[in-house]
Motif scaffolding. Sequence first.
Motif, PDB file in Angstrom:
ATOM      1  N   LYS A   1      -2.954 -43.158  52.234  1.00  0.00           N
ATOM      2  CA  LYS A   1      -2.793 -44.410  51.712  1.00  0.00           C
ATOM      3  C   LYS A   1      -1.269 -44.933  51.514  1.00  0.00           C
ATOM      4  O   LYS A   1      -0.306 -43.849  51.455  1.00  0.00           O
ATOM      5  CB  LYS A   1      -3.598 -44.556  50.616  1.00  0.00           C
ATOM      6  CG  LYS A   1      -5.219 -44.493  50.801  1.00  0.00           C
ATOM      7  CD  LYS A   1      -5.941 -44.846  49.784  1.00  0.00           C
ATOM      8  CE  LYS A   1      -7.379 -44.601  49.945  1.00  0.00           C
ATOM      9  NZ  LYS A   1      -8.396 -45.217  49.220  1.00  0.00           N
ATOM     10  N   LYS A   2      -0.983 -45.966  50.968  1.00  0.00           N
ATOM     11  CA  LYS A   2       0.228 -46.279  50.592  1.00  0.00           C
ATOM     12  C   LYS A   2       0.754 -45.311  49.332  1.00  0.00           C
ATOM     13  O   LYS A   2      -0.213 -45.153  48.587  1.00  0.00           O
ATOM     14  CB  LYS A   2       0.282 -47.828  50.087  1.00  0.00           C
ATOM     15  CG  LYS A   2       0.124 -48.624  51.328  1.00  0.00           C
ATOM     16  CD  LYS A   2       0.858 -50.029  50.947  1.00  0.00           C
ATOM     17  CE  LYS A   2       0.634 -51.021  52.187  1.00  0.00           C
ATOM     18  NZ  LYS A   2       1.661 -51.155  53.256  1.00  0.00           N
ATOM     19  N   PRO A   3       1.963 -45.291  49.214  1.00  0.00           N
ATOM     20  CA  PRO A   3       2.941 -45.751  49.679  1.00  0.00           C
ATOM     21  C   PRO A   3       3.356 -45.095  51.397  1.00  0.00           C
ATOM     22  O   PRO A   3       2.951 -43.909  51.586  1.00  0.00           O
ATOM     23  CB  PRO A   3       4.312 -45.334  48.824  1.00  0.00           C
ATOM     24  CG  PRO A   3       3.637 -44.132  48.357  1.00  0.00           C
ATOM     25  CD  PRO A   3       2.239 -44.112  48.256  1.00  0.00           C
ATOM     26  N   ASP A   4       4.007 -45.724  52.274  1.00  0.00           N
ATOM     27  CA  ASP A   4       4.426 -45.448  53.489  1.00  0.00           C
ATOM     28  C   ASP A   4       5.285 -44.415  53.371  1.00  0.00           C
ATOM     29  O   ASP A   4       6.304 -44.501  52.737  1.00  0.00           O
ATOM     30  CB  ASP A   4       4.885 -46.279  54.336  1.00  0.00           C
ATOM     31  CG  ASP A   4       3.745 -47.088  54.661  1.00  0.00           C
ATOM     32  OD1 ASP A   4       2.626 -47.231  54.293  1.00  0.00           O
ATOM     33  OD2 ASP A   4       4.147 -48.528  55.307  1.00  0.00           O
TER      34      ASP A   4
ATOM     35  N   ASN B   1       9.205 -45.236  53.953  1.00  0.00           N
ATOM     36  CA  ASN B   1       9.735 -45.997  52.680  1.00  0.00           C
ATOM     37  C   ASN B   1       9.727 -44.960  51.509  1.00  0.00           C
ATOM     38  O   ASN B   1      10.912 -44.935  50.670  1.00  0.00           O
ATOM     39  CB  ASN B   1       8.755 -46.925  52.244  1.00  0.00           C
ATOM     40  CG  ASN B   1       8.720 -48.172  52.971  1.00  0.00           C
ATOM     41  OD1 ASN B   1       9.557 -48.339  53.778  1.00  0.00           O
ATOM     42  ND2 ASN B   1       7.842 -48.696  53.282  1.00  0.00           N
TER      43      ASN B   1
END
Length: 139
Positions: free
Chosen positions: A90-93, A96
Amino acid sequence: MKFEIAMEPMASPRPRFSSKGGFVKAYMPKEYMAWKAQLLFKWKLLKLKQEVSGKPLFVKLSFYLDPPIAVSKIKKNRAALEAETMPVVKKPDIDNLQKSVLDALNKHAWPDDNQISDIYAKKRYSLRPRIEIEVREVE
């Protein structure tokens, strides 16, 4: 050099824009800038030397994120969390997360991040959030 920074990883956000006085100005959120400053401060406390060989660099980044309560409360997840083998999907990517660390340590851990020719990254859930960083010359 290999080192660990004990803090929750943070992804690099998109820049924000304001238009005061007829000019458009880009800026990064204050929380992100504070996080970068804290990461750099912790790196400086380690008193590591900058990698200045001028040769291409390999960087390995391991991001260990605090699991959500829904994940950590399930008994079958406990062993994976303790072994730090549960991937974060899941986020964060991950790109990034990489950007935030590379930007924070640029001109400190290495002269310029354009020197990095090879990079490996992973993100896992852990009961001990942190960032592990390894930097070495490319053979």
